[in-house]
Each structure stands twice: as structure tokens, then as C-alpha cells.
Design an enzyme around this catalytic site. Structure first.
Site, PDB file in Angstrom:
ATOM      1  N   HIS A 158     -35.144  -6.643 -21.774  1.00  0.00           N
ATOM      2  CA  HIS A 158     -33.732  -7.016 -21.693  1.00  0.00           C
ATOM      3  C   HIS A 158     -33.242  -7.414 -23.084  1.00  0.00           C
ATOM      4  CE1 HIS A 158     -30.153  -9.401 -20.911  1.00  0.00           C
ATOM      5  NE2 HIS A 158     -30.021  -8.638 -19.843  1.00  0.00           N
TER       6      HIS A 158
ATOM      7  N   ASN B  20     -29.439  -9.734 -12.149  1.00  0.00           N
ATOM      8  CA  ASN B  20     -30.242 -10.440 -13.148  1.00  0.00           C
ATOM      9  C   ASN B  20     -29.659 -11.846 -13.296  1.00  0.00           C
ATOM     10  OD1 ASN B  20     -31.590 -11.414 -15.359  1.00  0.00           O
ATOM     11  ND2 ASN B  20     -30.604 -10.050 -16.842  1.00  0.00           N
TER      12      ASN B  20
ATOM     13  N   LYS C 259     -30.840 -14.329 -14.908  1.00  0.00           N
ATOM     14  CA  LYS C 259     -31.156 -14.989 -16.180  1.00  0.00           C
ATOM     15  C   LYS C 259     -31.659 -16.419 -15.903  1.00  0.00           C
ATOM     16  CE  LYS C 259     -27.838 -11.917 -18.215  1.00  0.00           C
ATOM     17  NZ  LYS C 259     -26.960 -11.591 -19.321  1.00  0.00           N
TER      18      LYS C 259
ATOM     19  N   SER D 248     -21.219  -6.645 -18.306  1.00  0.00           N
ATOM     20  CA  SER D 248     -19.908  -7.067 -17.804  1.00  0.00           C
ATOM     21  C   SER D 248     -19.425  -6.269 -16.602  1.00  0.00           C
ATOM     22  CB  SER D 248     -18.869  -7.045 -18.932  1.00  0.00           C
ATOM     23  OG  SER D 248     -19.202  -8.016 -19.910  1.00  0.00           O
TER      24      SER D 248
ATOM     25  N   GLU E 206     -27.873  -0.943 -21.265  1.00  0.00           N
ATOM     26  CA  GLU E 206     -27.034  -2.122 -21.404  1.00  0.00           C
ATOM     27  C   GLU E 206     -26.634  -2.302 -22.860  1.00  0.00           C
ATOM     28  OE1 GLU E 206     -27.679  -5.101 -17.985  1.00  0.00           O
ATOM     29  OE2 GLU E 206     -29.199  -5.504 -19.472  1.00  0.00           O
TER      30      GLU E 206
ATOM     31  N   GLY F 133     -22.275  -9.975 -20.998  1.00  0.00           N
ATOM     32  CA  GLY F 133     -21.722 -11.326 -20.952  1.00  0.00           C
ATOM     33  C   GLY F 133     -20.449 -11.516 -21.749  1.00  0.00           C
TER      34      GLY F 133
ATOM     35  N   GLY G  96     -23.672 -12.132 -14.879  1.00  0.00           N
ATOM     36  CA  GLY G  96     -22.716 -13.146 -14.445  1.00  0.00           C
ATOM     37  C   GLY G  96     -22.176 -12.966 -13.037  1.00  0.00           C
TER      38      GLY G  96
ATOM     39  N   GLU H 249     -31.626  -9.815 -24.179  1.00  0.00           N
ATOM     40  CA  GLU H 249     -31.861 -11.208 -24.574  1.00  0.00           C
ATOM     41  C   GLU H 249     -33.320 -11.434 -24.960  1.00  0.00           C
ATOM     42  OE1 GLU H 249     -29.965 -12.787 -21.095  1.00  0.00           O
ATOM     43  OE2 GLU H 249     -28.131 -11.842 -21.843  1.00  0.00           O
TER      44      GLU H 249
HETATM   45  P1  PGA Z   1     -23.564  -9.467 -17.550  1.00  0.00           P
HETATM   46  O1  PGA Z   1     -25.125  -9.315 -17.893  1.00  0.00           O
HETATM   47  O2  PGA Z   1     -23.323  -8.717 -16.273  1.00  0.00           O
HETATM   48  O3  PGA Z   1     -23.324 -10.922 -17.435  1.00  0.00           O
HETATM   49  O4  PGA Z   1     -22.824  -8.824 -18.699  1.00  0.00           O
HETATM   50  C1  PGA Z   1     -25.802  -8.112 -17.657  1.00  0.00           C
HETATM   51  C2  PGA Z   1     -27.240  -8.231 -18.050  1.00  0.00           C
HETATM   52  O5  PGA Z   1     -27.539  -8.911 -19.049  1.00  0.00           O
HETATM   53  O6  PGA Z   1     -28.128  -7.667 -17.394  1.00  0.00           O
END
Ligand code: PGA
Length: 251
Positions: free
Chosen positions: A94, A7, A9, A210, A166, A172, A232, A96
Site C-alpha cells: 500500500h 481498507n 488503515k 478517494s 492507487e 485520502g 475513508g 502508505e
Molecule cells: P481513500 O484511501 O479511499 O481514503 O482515498 C484508499 C486507500 O488508501 O486504499
């Protein structure tokens, strides 16, 4: 089958996105037991779709859609437009989208139905906030999000939806759920799904939050995890290729 989903983003335009997918696919050779998914920003989709076109183990998806087929919805992307741009998968709900853009549970259900109706594969994201986990509400929150996201679907349709668990506090932050904690929530999700899908269905449930090259092996050692959804660490060739090469224990 293990799914490795990237992902991106709001990172990578068409040029750097294309280069990244090309480099990753050159490093990560096709395997029957592995699927690689890339979720770039919408304008980057055609470039990514062109790169994955020659690989049966790889596909492209979009990070969000609107449920209406067309019309006066400035800034939105329909499932049909996403498909024409090369998406075969769609991320829905998601964290976000839910917590930064106020997407409601009911909206995720409309999106899942639109995606399935168009013959694409939805990946429905669910997960609790830190205060909800501390209050012992993890299970209730996740099952509420599942029920809303899968509302109105028959058993066969539910079986087509991939779930990404998640936890919001893990996204993140560098603080991943422990493999055991992730597996415990996956079991709860799986039990809920098992009662609503055709007998013998194994629903696919990914963990996200993460995930990195240093914790992917421990997480994927849990049989409950059917893959990972990664933000990330999916933005660079080295870390993403390393995660996609994570060995899984033989079962
Ligand atoms: P992250 O994001 O690996 O940066 O924690 C995961 C996601 O939001 O799908």
C-alpha cells in the site's frame, strides 16, 4: 465479479470493527457477482473474521505481513499468524507502507511470494506520486512496481494476484482519478499482465483513491475496473454500504 475492498488503515478496534461489519452485512445482501473484503488493523482481524464467517461473499484480510515464517521480528506479523487470526487476503505495498514506512519494491515481492506460498490471496497495490504523473512517468512507475511485486512468480501464480491501482495523489485527498484516467492505467497494467499470465486469464485490477458514494458509479461504469479499494468511505456503515450497492452497467 466486482470486488469491494475496505481498507480501514489505523481505524476501528475489535468492538467498533465488529459492529461495522455486522451492520454492513445486514444492509448489503449476498450477490453472486460481488465480493466484499474487509482489511482491519491486525488486532481487529479475529472479530471481523468471525462476522464474515457466515457469508460466502465476504472475507477478511490484513493490511501487511512480514515474509519470514517466524522469529525475532518485533512488531511484525507473519502470514501464518494472520491466517490463524482469520485473514484469507493480504494487502501488499500500500502506498502508505511504501511512502510512510519506506517499504521497498523488493520487499513487496517477498511478501507476495510468502502470501501465495501460504495459500492466501495477495492484493498488490501500485501507484504513482503526483510529481511522477506530472513528469509523464505513471506507466514506468506502475510497471516497475508490478515487476518487482510479481518477481519470481510463474504465470499461474501471477494470475492469482489481484492488483490495486492507487495513484498516491488520489489517496485520502478527495481528488479521485477520473474514470477515464483510471481505466487508461488499468489497460496498461492489463496488457503487461496478459503477456505474463496463462492465455485467457482476466487479471483482477481494482482502483483506489478517494472513492466515495458520489463517484463510485462513474468509476465502476468503466469495464476496466474489477472493483474498488476504499479507505475513508469504508469507515462508516452508510457510505460503505452505499458504495457496495453501486450498480454496474449490464455488459
Ligand atoms: P481513500 O484511501 O479511499 O481514503 O482515498 C484508499 C486507500 O488508501 O486504499
Amino acid at each position: 465479479m466486482t470486488i469491494f475492498a475496505a481498507n480501514w488503515k489505523m481505524h476501528h478496534g475489535p468492538a467498533t470493527g465488529r459492529d461495522l461489519v455486522r451492520a454492513v452485512l445486514a444492509r448489503v445482501r449476498p450477490r453472486e457477482d460481488r465480493t466484499l473484503l474487509f482489511f482491519p488493523p491486525a488486532p481487529t482481524l479475529p472479530a471481523v473474521a468471525a462476522e464474515v464467517a457466515g457469508r460466502r461473499d465476504a472475507a477478511a484480510g490484513t493490511q501487511n505481513v512480514y515474509w519470514e515464517a517466524k522469529g525475532a521480528f518485533t512488531g511484525e506479523v507473519s502470514v501464518g499468524i494472520a491466517a490463524e487470526a482469520g485473514a484469507t487476503w493480504v494487502l501488499i505495498g500500500h502506498s502508505e507502507r511504501r511512502h510512510k514506512f519506506g517499504e521497498a519494491d523488493e520487499e513487496t515481492g517477498k511478501k507476495v511470494r510468502a502470501v501465495l506460498g501460504a495459500g492466501l490471496s495477495p492484493m498488490l497495490c501500485v501507484g504513482e506520486k503526483l510529481e511522477e504523473r506530472k513528469a509523464g512517468e505513471t506507466e514506468a512507475v506502475v510497471l516497475r512496481q508490478l515487476a518487482a511485486g510479481l518477481q519470481g512468480l510463474d504465470a499461474a501464480a501471477i494470475a492469482r494476484v489481484v492488483i490495486a491501482y492507487e495513484p498516491v495523489w488520489a489517496i485520502g485527498t478527495g481528488v479521485n482519478a477520473t474514470p477515464q484516467d483510471a481505466a487508461a492505467v488499468h489497460r496498461c497494467i492489463r496488457e503487461w499482465l496478459r503477456a505474463r499470465t496463462p492465455a485467457g486469464t482476466r487479471s483482477r485490477i481494482l482502483y483506489g483513491g478517494s472513492v466515495s458514494p458520489s463517484n463510485a458509479a462513474a468509476l465502476l461504469a468503466e469495464e476496466e475496473l474489477d472493483g474498488v479499494l476504499v479507505g475513508g468511505a469504508s469507515l462508516e456503515v452508510e457510505s460503505w454500504a452505499a458504495i457496495c450497492e453501486t450498480p454496474r452497467p449490464a455488459r
